[in-house]
Every structure is written in C-alpha cells, then in structure tokens.
Design a protein around this motif. Structure first.
Motif, PDB file in Angstrom:
ATOM      1  N   MET A 267       0.830  -1.209   0.000  1.00 30.90           N
ATOM      2  CA  MET A 267       0.000   0.000   0.000  1.00 30.90           C
ATOM      3  C   MET A 267       0.867   1.264   0.000  1.00 30.90           C
ATOM      4  SD  MET A 267      -1.519   1.834   3.121  1.00 30.90           S
ATOM      5  CE  MET A 267      -1.443   0.340   4.095  1.00 30.90           C
ATOM      6  N   PHE A 268       1.959   1.260   0.810  1.00 30.96           N
ATOM      7  CA  PHE A 268       2.902   2.391   0.763  1.00 30.96           C
ATOM      8  C   PHE A 268       3.458   2.540  -0.653  1.00 30.96           C
ATOM      9  CE2 PHE A 268       3.280   1.736   5.458  1.00 30.96           C
ATOM     10  CZ  PHE A 268       3.007   3.028   5.848  1.00 30.96           C
ATOM     11  N   GLN A 269       3.652   1.392  -1.295  1.00 25.02           N
ATOM     12  CA  GLN A 269       4.118   1.392  -2.690  1.00 25.02           C
ATOM     13  C   GLN A 269       3.130   2.173  -3.578  1.00 25.02           C
ATOM     14  OE1 GLN A 269       7.009  -0.174  -3.816  1.00 25.02           O
ATOM     15  NE2 GLN A 269       6.509   0.955  -5.672  1.00 25.02           N
ATOM     16  N   ALA A 270       1.851   1.900  -3.378  1.00 25.31           N
ATOM     17  CA  ALA A 270       0.820   2.584  -4.179  1.00 25.31           C
ATOM     18  C   ALA A 270       0.824   4.088  -3.902  1.00 25.31           C
ATOM     19  CB  ALA A 270      -0.551   1.988  -3.878  1.00 25.31           C
ATOM     20  N   LEU A 271       1.123   4.454  -2.666  1.00 25.07           N
ATOM     21  CA  LEU A 271       1.097   5.868  -2.267  1.00 25.07           C
ATOM     22  C   LEU A 271       2.373   6.602  -2.663  1.00 25.07           C
ATOM     23  CD1 LEU A 271      -0.432   5.544   1.327  1.00 25.07           C
ATOM     24  CD2 LEU A 271      -1.583   6.337  -0.749  1.00 25.07           C
ATOM     25  N   SER A 272       3.374   5.852  -3.147  1.00 26.70           N
ATOM     26  CA  SER A 272       4.694   6.459  -3.385  1.00 26.70           C
ATOM     27  C   SER A 272       4.748   7.276  -4.670  1.00 26.70           C
ATOM     28  CB  SER A 272       5.770   5.372  -3.401  1.00 26.70           C
ATOM     29  OG  SER A 272       5.652   4.589  -4.579  1.00 26.70           O
ATOM     30  N   ASP A 273       3.655   7.359  -5.387  1.00 30.87           N
ATOM     31  CA  ASP A 273       3.648   8.091  -6.655  1.00 30.87           C
ATOM     32  C   ASP A 273       2.768   9.335  -6.551  1.00 30.87           C
ATOM     33  OD1 ASP A 273       4.088   7.752  -9.825  1.00 30.87           O
ATOM     34  OD2 ASP A 273       2.060   8.496  -9.408  1.00 30.87           O
ATOM     35  N   ARG A 274       3.324  10.468  -7.000  1.00 32.78           N
ATOM     36  CA  ARG A 274       2.644  11.756  -6.855  1.00 32.78           C
ATOM     37  C   ARG A 274       1.298  11.774  -7.607  1.00 32.78           C
ATOM     38  NH1 ARG A 274       4.944  16.862  -5.915  1.00 32.78           N
ATOM     39  NH2 ARG A 274       6.974  15.874  -5.951  1.00 32.78           N
ATOM     40  N   THR A 275       1.280  11.196  -8.804  1.00 28.15           N
ATOM     41  CA  THR A 275       0.035  11.168  -9.581  1.00 28.15           C
ATOM     42  C   THR A 275      -1.036  10.365  -8.846  1.00 28.15           C
ATOM     43  OG1 THR A 275       1.247  11.320 -11.661  1.00 28.15           O
ATOM     44  CG2 THR A 275      -1.002  10.512 -11.790  1.00 28.15           C
ATOM     45  N   ARG A 276      -0.631   9.235  -8.291  1.00 29.46           N
ATOM     46  CA  ARG A 276      -1.614   8.406  -7.581  1.00 29.46           C
ATOM     47  C   ARG A 276      -2.147   9.124  -6.348  1.00 29.46           C
ATOM     48  NH1 ARG A 276       1.761   3.988  -9.416  1.00 29.46           N
ATOM     49  NH2 ARG A 276       2.843   3.804  -7.430  1.00 29.46           N
ATOM     50  N   ARG A 277      -1.280   9.884  -5.666  1.00 31.30           N
ATOM     51  CA  ARG A 277      -1.771  10.636  -4.511  1.00 31.30           C
ATOM     52  C   ARG A 277      -2.738  11.730  -4.974  1.00 31.30           C
ATOM     53  NH1 ARG A 277       3.662  10.228  -2.937  1.00 31.30           N
ATOM     54  NH2 ARG A 277       4.051  12.445  -3.207  1.00 31.30           N
ATOM     55  N   ALA A 278      -2.453  12.325  -6.133  1.00 34.01           N
ATOM     56  CA  ALA A 278      -3.360  13.350  -6.677  1.00 34.01           C
ATOM     57  C   ALA A 278      -4.707  12.725  -7.054  1.00 34.01           C
ATOM     58  CB  ALA A 278      -2.721  14.030  -7.882  1.00 34.01           C
ATOM     59  N   LEU A 279      -4.673  11.518  -7.597  1.00 33.46           N
ATOM     60  CA  LEU A 279      -5.925  10.833  -7.946  1.00 33.46           C
ATOM     61  C   LEU A 279      -6.758  10.572  -6.686  1.00 33.46           C
ATOM     62  CD1 LEU A 279      -4.616   8.261 -10.613  1.00 33.46           C
ATOM     63  CD2 LEU A 279      -6.037  10.285 -11.049  1.00 33.46           C
ATOM     64  N   LEU A 280      -6.101  10.172  -5.619  1.00 34.89           N
ATOM     65  CA  LEU A 280      -6.821   9.941  -4.360  1.00 34.89           C
ATOM     66  C   LEU A 280      -7.443  11.234  -3.848  1.00 34.89           C
ATOM     67  CD1 LEU A 280      -4.531   7.564  -2.243  1.00 34.89           C
ATOM     68  CD2 LEU A 280      -6.545   6.974  -3.617  1.00 34.89           C
ATOM     69  N   ALA A 281      -6.654  12.320  -3.932  1.00 33.96           N
ATOM     70  CA  ALA A 281      -7.155  13.617  -3.462  1.00 33.96           C
ATOM     71  C   ALA A 281      -8.401  14.019  -4.255  1.00 33.96           C
ATOM     72  CB  ALA A 281      -6.065  14.688  -3.592  1.00 33.96           C
ATOM     73  N   ARG A 282      -8.362  13.756  -5.564  1.00 33.67           N
ATOM     74  CA  ARG A 282      -9.523  14.052  -6.405  1.00 33.67           C
ATOM     75  C   ARG A 282     -10.731  13.200  -5.983  1.00 33.67           C
ATOM     76  NH1 ARG A 282     -13.467  14.111  -7.871  1.00 33.67           N
ATOM     77  NH2 ARG A 282     -14.517  14.420  -9.860  1.00 33.67           N
ATOM     78  N   LEU A 283     -10.487  11.916  -5.736  1.00 36.69           N
ATOM     79  CA  LEU A 283     -11.582  11.011  -5.372  1.00 36.69           C
ATOM     80  C   LEU A 283     -12.097  11.275  -3.958  1.00 36.69           C
ATOM     81  CD1 LEU A 283     -10.328   7.670  -6.974  1.00 36.69           C
ATOM     82  CD2 LEU A 283     -12.216   9.130  -7.750  1.00 36.69           C
ATOM     83  N   ALA A 284     -11.292  11.944  -3.155  1.00 37.83           N
ATOM     84  CA  ALA A 284     -11.757  12.295  -1.808  1.00 37.83           C
ATOM     85  C   ALA A 284     -12.889  13.321  -1.896  1.00 37.83           C
ATOM     86  CB  ALA A 284     -10.603  12.841  -0.975  1.00 37.83           C
ATOM     87  N   ARG A 285     -12.927  14.079  -3.009  1.00 34.32           N
ATOM     88  CA  ARG A 285     -14.005  15.049  -3.177  1.00 34.32           C
ATOM     89  C   ARG A 285     -15.287  14.313  -3.569  1.00 34.32           C
ATOM     90  NH1 ARG A 285     -10.577  18.161  -6.344  1.00 34.32           N
ATOM     91  NH2 ARG A 285     -12.156  18.322  -7.960  1.00 34.32           N
ATOM     92  N   THR A 286     -15.240  13.596  -4.687  1.00 34.34           N
ATOM     93  CA  THR A 286     -16.389  12.809  -5.136  1.00 34.34           C
ATOM     94  C   THR A 286     -15.881  11.618  -5.947  1.00 34.34           C
ATOM     95  OG1 THR A 286     -16.516  14.048  -7.216  1.00 34.34           O
ATOM     96  CG2 THR A 286     -17.936  14.818  -5.412  1.00 34.34           C
ATOM     97  N   PRO A 287     -16.679  10.555  -6.066  1.00 29.97           N
ATOM     98  CA  PRO A 287     -16.346   9.503  -7.030  1.00 29.97           C
ATOM     99  C   PRO A 287     -16.282  10.101  -8.429  1.00 29.97           C
ATOM    100  CG  PRO A 287     -18.079   8.772  -5.535  1.00 29.97           C
ATOM    101  CD  PRO A 287     -17.893  10.253  -5.296  1.00 29.97           C
ATOM    102  N   ALA A 288     -15.579   9.445  -9.342  1.00 34.37           N
ATOM    103  CA  ALA A 288     -15.419  10.019 -10.680  1.00 34.37           C
ATOM    104  C   ALA A 288     -15.189   8.940 -11.717  1.00 34.37           C
ATOM    105  CB  ALA A 288     -14.244  10.995 -10.685  1.00 34.37           C
ATOM    106  N   LYS A 289     -15.531   9.273 -12.967  1.00 36.76           N
ATOM    107  CA  LYS A 289     -15.235   8.384 -14.083  1.00 36.76           C
ATOM    108  C   LYS A 289     -13.755   8.514 -14.433  1.00 36.76           C
ATOM    109  CE  LYS A 289     -18.533  10.366 -16.478  1.00 36.76           C
ATOM    110  NZ  LYS A 289     -19.418  10.752 -17.595  1.00 36.76           N
ATOM    111  N   ILE A 290     -13.199   7.454 -15.009  1.00 40.30           N
ATOM    112  CA  ILE A 290     -11.780   7.477 -15.396  1.00 40.30           C
ATOM    113  C   ILE A 290     -11.501   8.671 -16.306  1.00 40.30           C
ATOM    114  CG2 ILE A 290     -10.003   6.309 -16.762  1.00 40.30           C
ATOM    115  CD1 ILE A 290     -10.151   4.669 -14.465  1.00 40.30           C
ATOM    116  N   THR A 291     -12.391   8.948 -17.243  1.00 38.87           N
ATOM    117  CA  THR A 291     -12.169  10.064 -18.177  1.00 38.87           C
ATOM    118  C   THR A 291     -12.083  11.396 -17.418  1.00 38.87           C
ATOM    119  OG1 THR A 291     -14.560   9.990 -18.535  1.00 38.87           O
ATOM    120  CG2 THR A 291     -13.172   9.076 -20.265  1.00 38.87           C
ATOM    121  N   ASP A 292     -12.933  11.562 -16.397  1.00 36.54           N
ATOM    122  CA  ASP A 292     -12.888  12.797 -15.598  1.00 36.54           C
ATOM    123  C   ASP A 292     -11.624  12.853 -14.749  1.00 36.54           C
ATOM    124  OD1 ASP A 292     -15.309  13.411 -16.694  1.00 36.54           O
ATOM    125  OD2 ASP A 292     -16.486  12.747 -14.961  1.00 36.54           O
TER     126      ASP A 292
END
Lengths: 97, 97
Positions: free
Chosen positions: A1-26
């Motif tokens: 799991m730390f491995q998954a969190l070790s990437d800046r883009t993936r952390r940004a994706l989580l931050a986005r999903l913390a607001r609302t669920p989203a489609k991959i395209t969004d």
C-alpha cells in the motif's frame, strides 16, 4: 500500500476522489497523461484497495476506499508521541534517561 | 518517502529505532539478513531522511528522524474526516447531498 502511495500522480488521484467519485475520463482530465496511463495508476490503487472501480458498460467509475489509510493512521500511532507533547513522550524520555 | 516505507523490514528497523538509537550490528541482530543487506535498507531510510547515521571509526550508529512521518501525518489529515465522526465529515456529507 505504501508502494501505491509512493507516486505523486496516484496521490493526486486519491485527493480528487476524496471530493467525489469520478469516471476514469474525468479523473484523467487534469493530467497530461493518456487514458490508459491513468487507468494503470488506478489499477495500482485498486490492488492496494485504495480505490474501488465499478464498470457500467464502457463507463468505469472510481471511488475512494479509506480502509488502508486508516491502517497508515494506526501505524503512525506508534510514532506520534515523538511530535505531540504528550505524557507518553515524557514517559519515553524518562525511561531513556 | 512512501517508497522507503513500502518495505516490511525497513518498517521494522524504524520500529526498533523508535525505542533507542542503535548500531548497525545491533539493528541486524533480529533479522535473518546479512549486515550489508541491512545496511542497504538503512541507506534507503537515510535517503528518505527517516534515519540519521553517524560514523565513529568502524561503528555506524543510527537514529530515527521523525520529520517525514510528520509529513505523512499531515497528508493523512486530508482524509481523516472519512473515519472520524467529526463535524467536517457531516459538512462534507451535507455538501454532497
């Protein structure tokens, strides 16, 4: 799991999903990245159980799963006394002395 | 830094150092691992600024540096409202509705 969190883009994706669920395209929209590249990052997050993806025809919807983040929180608990001025910290210090 | 934390042995080394600073040889003792292998793990932790190593002749002493863990704590702060029943969570829910 730390491995998954070790990437800046993936952390940004989580931050986005913390607001609302989203489609991959969004999810992909704010990133200078191809859809398959974003999808690969989402797959890493899915494997770490940080994201759940539901597929409805061609539409892939992603939502945040916070369970693993609670695990990080619990793990950090072993270290928190180092930076919070608690009685625990005082006790640890007294023991060391 | 998440990369450095993604290995079970490295997390165990941090847990050991959270008790007291230690020599590399003492750190290695509980692990079924060569001294150079442990030293490599320590080097990864050093690069992530989670461990400080001081060299005194042949003796390498390691101590925990908690700065990066505080950073993880701060980062988790964006997600904590998902599992603590705070007013923030209620507000976020109300907003979504």
């Amino acid at each position: 799991m730390f491995q998954a969190l070790s990437d800046r883009t993936r952390r940004a994706l989580l931050a986005r999903l913390a607001r609302t669920p989203a489609k991959i395209t969004d999810l992909a929209a704010p990133f200078d990245m191809s859809l398959p590249a974003v999808s690969r990052h989402v797959r890493v997050l899915e494997r770490a159980r940080l994201v759940r993806r539901t597929v409805d025809g061609r539409v892939h919807r992603c939502s945040l799963e916070v369970g693993p983040l609670k695990t990080v929180e619990a793990w950090l608990g072993h270290y928190r006394h180092f930076w919070t001025g608690t009685l625990d910290a005082l006790a640890a210090y007294a023991e060391d002395e």
